[in-house]
Motif scaffolding. Structure first.
Motif, PDB file in Angstrom:
ATOM      1  N   VAL A  70      33.315 -15.050  70.718  1.00  9.36           N
ATOM      2  CA  VAL A  70      32.118 -15.906  70.043  1.00  9.36           C
ATOM      3  C   VAL A  70      31.488 -15.664  69.405  1.00  9.36           C
ATOM      4  CG1 VAL A  70      30.955 -17.304  71.327  1.00  9.36           C
ATOM      5  CG2 VAL A  70      31.881 -16.226  73.182  1.00  9.36           C
ATOM      6  N   LEU A  71      31.084 -14.801  68.904  1.00 11.84           N
ATOM      7  CA  LEU A  71      30.066 -14.444  67.406  1.00 11.84           C
ATOM      8  C   LEU A  71      30.485 -14.874  66.100  1.00 11.84           C
ATOM      9  CD1 LEU A  71      27.499 -11.435  68.937  1.00 11.84           C
ATOM     10  CD2 LEU A  71      26.577 -14.270  68.234  1.00 11.84           C
ATOM     11  N   SER A  72      31.990 -13.767  66.444  1.00 13.05           N
ATOM     12  CA  SER A  72      32.877 -13.850  65.273  1.00 13.05           C
ATOM     13  C   SER A  72      33.034 -15.004  65.069  1.00 13.05           C
ATOM     14  CB  SER A  72      33.677 -12.731  65.449  1.00 13.05           C
ATOM     15  OG  SER A  72      34.728 -13.672  66.843  1.00 13.05           O
ATOM     16  N   PRO A  90      27.503 -12.735  59.412  1.00 14.70           N
ATOM     17  CA  PRO A  90      27.373 -11.478  59.273  1.00 14.70           C
ATOM     18  C   PRO A  90      26.859 -10.588  59.517  1.00 14.70           C
ATOM     19  CG  PRO A  90      27.145 -12.605  57.091  1.00 14.70           C
ATOM     20  CD  PRO A  90      27.332 -13.798  58.182  1.00 14.70           C
ATOM     21  N   TYR A  91      24.576 -10.936  59.320  1.00 17.11           N
ATOM     22  CA  TYR A  91      23.936  -9.727  59.211  1.00 17.11           C
ATOM     23  C   TYR A  91      23.890  -8.719  60.761  1.00 17.11           C
ATOM     24  CZ  TYR A  91      23.685 -13.536  56.185  1.00 17.11           C
ATOM     25  OH  TYR A  91      23.971 -14.077  54.824  1.00 17.11           O
ATOM     26  N   ALA A  92      24.334  -8.071  61.012  1.00 15.44           N
ATOM     27  CA  ALA A  92      24.609  -6.930  61.884  1.00 15.44           C
ATOM     28  C   ALA A  92      22.898  -6.203  61.776  1.00 15.44           C
ATOM     29  CB  ALA A  92      25.774  -5.712  61.826  1.00 15.44           C
ATOM     30  N   ASN A  93      22.546  -6.062  60.726  1.00 18.64           N
ATOM     31  CA  ASN A  93      20.683  -5.840  60.620  1.00 18.64           C
ATOM     32  C   ASN A  93      19.923  -6.502  61.574  1.00 18.64           C
ATOM     33  OD1 ASN A  93      20.781  -3.126  60.452  1.00 18.64           O
ATOM     34  ND2 ASN A  93      20.684  -4.286  58.132  1.00 18.64           N
ATOM     35  N   VAL A  94      20.080  -7.930  61.431  1.00 16.13           N
ATOM     36  CA  VAL A  94      19.115  -9.204  61.841  1.00 16.13           C
ATOM     37  C   VAL A  94      19.547  -9.635  63.209  1.00 16.13           C
ATOM     38  CG1 VAL A  94      19.381 -11.390  61.936  1.00 16.13           C
ATOM     39  CG2 VAL A  94      19.400 -10.549  59.728  1.00 16.13           C
ATOM     40  N   ILE A  95      20.576  -8.885  64.375  1.00 13.49           N
ATOM     41  CA  ILE A  95      21.442  -9.655  65.625  1.00 13.49           C
ATOM     42  C   ILE A  95      19.933  -8.500  66.211  1.00 13.49           C
ATOM     43  CG2 ILE A  95      23.615  -8.518  67.131  1.00 13.49           C
ATOM     44  CD1 ILE A  95      25.278 -10.083  65.181  1.00 13.49           C
ATOM     45  N   THR A  96      20.454  -6.612  65.363  1.00 14.84           N
ATOM     46  CA  THR A  96      20.004  -5.812  66.063  1.00 14.84           C
ATOM     47  C   THR A  96      18.956  -5.848  65.951  1.00 14.84           C
ATOM     48  OG1 THR A  96      21.558  -4.353  65.068  1.00 14.84           O
ATOM     49  CG2 THR A  96      19.537  -3.054  66.016  1.00 14.84           C
ATOM     50  N   LEU A  97      18.192  -6.696  65.856  1.00 20.84           N
ATOM     51  CA  LEU A  97      16.744  -6.993  65.001  1.00 20.84           C
ATOM     52  C   LEU A  97      16.057  -8.129  66.094  1.00 20.84           C
ATOM     53  CD1 LEU A  97      13.531  -6.828  63.708  1.00 20.84           C
ATOM     54  CD2 LEU A  97      14.563  -8.980  62.467  1.00 20.84           C
ATOM     55  N   ALA A 126      14.647  -7.219  56.229  1.00 23.76           N
ATOM     56  CA  ALA A 126      13.303  -8.337  55.169  1.00 23.76           C
ATOM     57  C   ALA A 126      13.434  -7.679  52.916  1.00 23.76           C
ATOM     58  CB  ALA A 126      12.192  -8.392  54.915  1.00 23.76           C
ATOM     59  N   MET A 127      13.315  -6.460  53.096  1.00 23.54           N
ATOM     60  CA  MET A 127      13.755  -5.575  51.897  1.00 23.54           C
ATOM     61  C   MET A 127      15.055  -5.353  51.590  1.00 23.54           C
ATOM     62  SD  MET A 127      11.421  -1.942  51.898  1.00 23.54           S
ATOM     63  CE  MET A 127      12.693  -0.998  50.833  1.00 23.54           C
ATOM     64  N   ASN A 128      15.914  -5.769  52.228  1.00 22.36           N
ATOM     65  CA  ASN A 128      17.750  -5.584  51.560  1.00 22.36           C
ATOM     66  C   ASN A 128      17.803  -7.088  51.701  1.00 22.36           C
ATOM     67  OD1 ASN A 128      18.378  -6.487  54.606  1.00 22.36           O
ATOM     68  ND2 ASN A 128      19.432  -5.105  54.939  1.00 22.36           N
ATOM     69  N   GLY A 129      17.414  -8.383  51.821  1.00 21.23           N
ATOM     70  CA  GLY A 129      17.673  -9.609  51.550  1.00 21.23           C
ATOM     71  C   GLY A 129      18.553 -10.649  53.209  1.00 21.23           C
ATOM     72  N   ASP A 130      18.163  -9.789  53.900  1.00 20.97           N
ATOM     73  CA  ASP A 130      18.781  -9.838  55.212  1.00 20.97           C
ATOM     74  C   ASP A 130      18.663 -11.320  55.699  1.00 20.97           C
ATOM     75  OD1 ASP A 130      21.329  -8.328  54.898  1.00 20.97           O
ATOM     76  OD2 ASP A 130      21.048  -7.425  56.193  1.00 20.97           O
ATOM     77  N   LEU A 131      16.815 -11.173  55.431  1.00 24.11           N
ATOM     78  CA  LEU A 131      15.970 -12.482  56.500  1.00 24.11           C
ATOM     79  C   LEU A 131      15.888 -13.198  55.692  1.00 24.11           C
ATOM     80  CD1 LEU A 131      12.852 -10.480  57.826  1.00 24.11           C
ATOM     81  CD2 LEU A 131      15.235 -11.560  59.014  1.00 24.11           C
ATOM     82  N   LEU A 133      17.978 -17.812  56.599  1.00 27.46           N
ATOM     83  CA  LEU A 133      17.702 -18.878  56.513  1.00 27.46           C
ATOM     84  C   LEU A 133      18.649 -19.888  56.419  1.00 27.46           C
ATOM     85  CD1 LEU A 133      13.962 -18.263  55.131  1.00 27.46           C
ATOM     86  CD2 LEU A 133      14.532 -19.002  57.813  1.00 27.46           C
ATOM     87  N   ASP A 134      19.325 -19.756  55.295  1.00 27.90           N
ATOM     88  CA  ASP A 134      20.666 -20.668  54.630  1.00 27.90           C
ATOM     89  C   ASP A 134      21.920 -20.340  55.287  1.00 27.90           C
ATOM     90  OD1 ASP A 134      18.587 -20.645  52.268  1.00 27.90           O
ATOM     91  OD2 ASP A 134      19.838 -18.871  51.223  1.00 27.90           O
ATOM     92  N   PHE A 135      22.048 -19.860  56.522  1.00 27.92           N
ATOM     93  CA  PHE A 135      23.215 -19.429  57.448  1.00 27.92           C
ATOM     94  C   PHE A 135      23.673 -21.255  57.915  1.00 27.92           C
ATOM     95  CE2 PHE A 135      25.150 -18.558  61.875  1.00 27.92           C
ATOM     96  CZ  PHE A 135      26.479 -18.548  61.213  1.00 27.92           C
TER      97      PHE A 135
END
Length: 337
Positions: A52-54, A59-66, A238-243, A247-249
């Motif tokens: 499903v997710l794929s 692509p933002y694995a860190n956001v999913i973990t967060l 936030a530092m690596n730009g994933d957040l 917002l543009d996803f």
């Protein structure tokens, strides 16, 4: 006394019995249930994410973990407020619930090594995946069982029988047979994976050790891990730009994507709970072996459902050898050897 006993009987399983002793003890029914529940929830989460997710190309694995970490803390907080669970071993649910009784600051500090090893494990694992091809990565990651045995010995002085050592040796042999066609040496990649193995071993051994010394239940350990790792993950994303990229996803406000993300967070919550429960009820080594078995089941189910996996005799022999070693380990634990 009857009221207290009744309250405890309704509590969810949170940790191992205080009378359990280290050594070659036989796996209990609760231990078996925890191990099986971990493997089932892990396979379901992987299949769910794959299926499903794929499809949303997120692509933002860190956001999913967060998101999973934040959701876990919210679930735990609500259940604690509703007195469904306890954060301390043997703590009655009727205890006064205020900010000071959730987890004391002193206990949080005691769990810092657990949270630190978890964060380091996540970051290094992502780098190790990029550094090696998948067959070699899988092969080297399965050597985590050896690292776990070493770390367990230094942290808890846990010793294992010859039968257990033999089963671990068979598992490692199977891993190298499975990846024999891809034994291309890459010093950087090998080093990163071995560091990831050490972090994994320290993390699992820390669960068992800190769970006993801190007096926290599995839920309490999850809570402490979450409120320490959550802010660190937030700063990192936030530092690596994933957040900002989130917002543009394009599917961010899609009901389907939001439902999938919520279900992923719920599944991850159960998975983390069973990791803590399995490790505290059984051992860090048992949790690592269950992880290997989970990988085998995932490969088999993934091949049946998704296909696309070419047949390779060495891979089949290696996977079968690893499965045999895992079964031997399970037999040793069930018989208390």
């Amino acid at each position: 006394m009857e009221v207290e006993a009744s309250s405890k009987s309704k509590a969810l399983p949170v940790t191992e019995s205080p009378v359990a002793k280290e050594g070659h003890r036989r796996m209990t029914r609760k231990g078996v249930s925890a191990a099986i529940s971990y493997m089932v929830s892990a396979v379901l989460l992987i299949m769910f994410n794959k299926a499903v997710l794929s499809s949303y190309n997120f692509p933002y694995a860190n956001v999913i973990t967060l998101f999973q970490t934040i959701s876990s803390c919210l679930f735990l907080y609500v259940m604690r407020r509703m007195k469904i669970i306890s954060f301390s071993s043997g703590q009655p649910e009727s205890i006064a619930d205020d900010a000071t009784t959730l987890v004391p600051i002193k206990t949080l500090i005691e769990t810092l090594p657990l949270a630190s090893s978890y964060l380091l494990y996540m970051l290094i694992t992502m780098e190790s995946v990029r550094a090696l091809n998948v067959p070699m990565y899988t092969t080297l990651r399965r050597t985590t069982v050896a690292f776990t045995m070493v770390v367990e010995y230094f942290l808890t002085r846990q010793k294992h029988s010859f039968a257990v050592l033999s089963s671990v040796g068979i598992i490692i042999l199977g891993a190298f047979i499975a990846g024999a066609r891809d034994l291309s040496f890459d010093s950087y990649g090998y080093a990163i994976v071995f560091v990831a193995n050490i972090c994994t071993a320290v993390y699992l051994a820390s669960i068992a050790r800190i769970g006993k010394s801190s007096g926290l239940s599995s839920f309490g350990l999850m809570w402490s891990n979450g409120i320490i790792c959550g802010p660190a993950l937030l700063i990192w994303t936030a530092m690596n730009g994933d957040l900002q990229a989130l917002l543009d996803f394009p599917y961010l406000f899609s009901p389907g994507f939001q439902a999938v993300m919520l279900l992923s967070c719920i599944m991850a919550f159960f998975l983390n709970y069973f990791v803590f429960l399995n490790t505290t009820l059984n051992s860090a080594l048992t949790q690592t072996i269950c992880g290997n078995l989970k990988d085998l089941f995932t490969i088999g189910i993934g091949w049946l459902i998704f296909g696309g996996l070419p047949f390779d005799l060495l891979n089949v022999v290696g996977q079968s050898t690893g499965f045999l070693g895992s079964c031997l380990y399970a037999y040793c634990k069930l018989k208390g050897k």
